[in-house]
Motif scaffolding. Structure first.
Motif, PDB file in Angstrom:
ATOM      1  N   LEU A   1     -32.750   6.826  19.588  1.00  0.00           N
ATOM      2  CA  LEU A   1     -32.688   5.474  19.025  1.00  0.00           C
ATOM      3  C   LEU A   1     -33.531   4.483  19.825  1.00  0.00           C
ATOM      4  N   VAL A   2     -33.470   4.571  21.150  1.00  0.00           N
ATOM      5  CA  VAL A   2     -34.261   3.664  21.993  1.00  0.00           C
ATOM      6  C   VAL A   2     -35.749   3.894  21.770  1.00  0.00           C
ATOM      7  N   VAL A   3     -36.164   5.146  21.751  1.00  0.00           N
ATOM      8  CA  VAL A   3     -37.588   5.446  21.563  1.00  0.00           C
ATOM      9  C   VAL A   3     -38.050   5.006  20.170  1.00  0.00           C
ATOM     10  N   THR A   4     -37.205   5.168  19.177  1.00  0.00           N
ATOM     11  CA  THR A   4     -37.584   4.824  17.809  1.00  0.00           C
ATOM     12  C   THR A   4     -37.641   3.320  17.578  1.00  0.00           C
ATOM     13  N   PHE A   5     -36.642   2.580  18.083  1.00  0.00           N
ATOM     14  CA  PHE A   5     -36.523   1.175  17.726  1.00  0.00           C
ATOM     15  C   PHE A   5     -36.921   0.184  18.820  1.00  0.00           C
ATOM     16  N   VAL A   6     -37.083   0.624  20.053  1.00  0.00           N
ATOM     17  CA  VAL A   6     -37.404  -0.307  21.133  1.00  0.00           C
ATOM     18  C   VAL A   6     -38.831  -0.122  21.629  1.00  0.00           C
TER      19      VAL A   6
ATOM     20  N   GLU B   1     -38.592  -2.886  27.647  1.00  0.00           N
ATOM     21  CA  GLU B   1     -38.337  -1.447  27.552  1.00  0.00           C
ATOM     22  C   GLU B   1     -37.688  -0.916  28.824  1.00  0.00           C
ATOM     23  N   PHE B   2     -38.156  -1.403  29.980  1.00  0.00           N
ATOM     24  CA  PHE B   2     -37.587  -0.960  31.252  1.00  0.00           C
ATOM     25  C   PHE B   2     -36.110  -1.306  31.346  1.00  0.00           C
ATOM     26  N   TRP B   3     -35.749  -2.547  31.057  1.00  0.00           N
ATOM     27  CA  TRP B   3     -34.351  -2.967  31.208  1.00  0.00           C
ATOM     28  C   TRP B   3     -33.433  -2.262  30.217  1.00  0.00           C
ATOM     29  N   ILE B   4     -33.899  -2.044  29.000  1.00  0.00           N
ATOM     30  CA  ILE B   4     -33.077  -1.324  28.021  1.00  0.00           C
ATOM     31  C   ILE B   4     -32.912   0.132  28.440  1.00  0.00           C
ATOM     32  N   THR B   5     -33.989   0.750  28.938  1.00  0.00           N
ATOM     33  CA  THR B   5     -33.911   2.137  29.404  1.00  0.00           C
ATOM     34  C   THR B   5     -32.975   2.256  30.599  1.00  0.00           C
TER      35      THR B   5
END
Length: 114
Positions: free
Chosen positions: A88-93, A32-36
């Motif tokens: 999208l990040v919060v929903t799918f990651v 989650e950190f790296w995607i954020t």
């Protein structure tokens, strides 16, 4: 291959790091950190690139879109895209997890088919 020892004394410093099982919550939060961070870096690069490439010192040469100078219009579009990306990040990651010492990741709830 060595066996994993689940009986590590919490007061001892004499243990092998390979004997510690990785916690799935740490793996998930690292992902989650790296995607954020990547999402924010893309946003930052787009905003700065827009300001340097489209904006300029000579305001008489600005192209106007819907009454806004083009660089401001682009900033608004980038901001809206960032809001969509965050959703999208919060929903799918991101995943819910129990933060107690023996907690686990919670399963994602799938919508029933229509």
């Amino acid at each position: 291959m060595s066996q994993i020892n689940n009986n590590i004394d919490p007061d001892s410093r004499d243990y092998d790091l390979k004997s510690i099982e990785p916690d799935e919550r740490f793996t998930q939060t690292t992902k989650e950190f790296w995607i954020t961070l990547g999402t924010y870096l893309v946003f930052m690069v787009l905003m700065i690139a827009n300001l340097y490439l489209v904006g300029g010192k000579d305001v008489s040469k600005y192209k106007y879109i819907l009454g806004f100078p083009q660089w401001i219009f682009n900033e608004i579009i980038i901001l809206v895209a960032m809001v969509v990306a965050v959703i999208l990040v919060v929903t799918f990651v991101y995943r819910d997890m129990d933060v107690t010492p023996n907690g686990k990741l919670k399963e994602r709830k799938h919508k029933e088919g229509k």
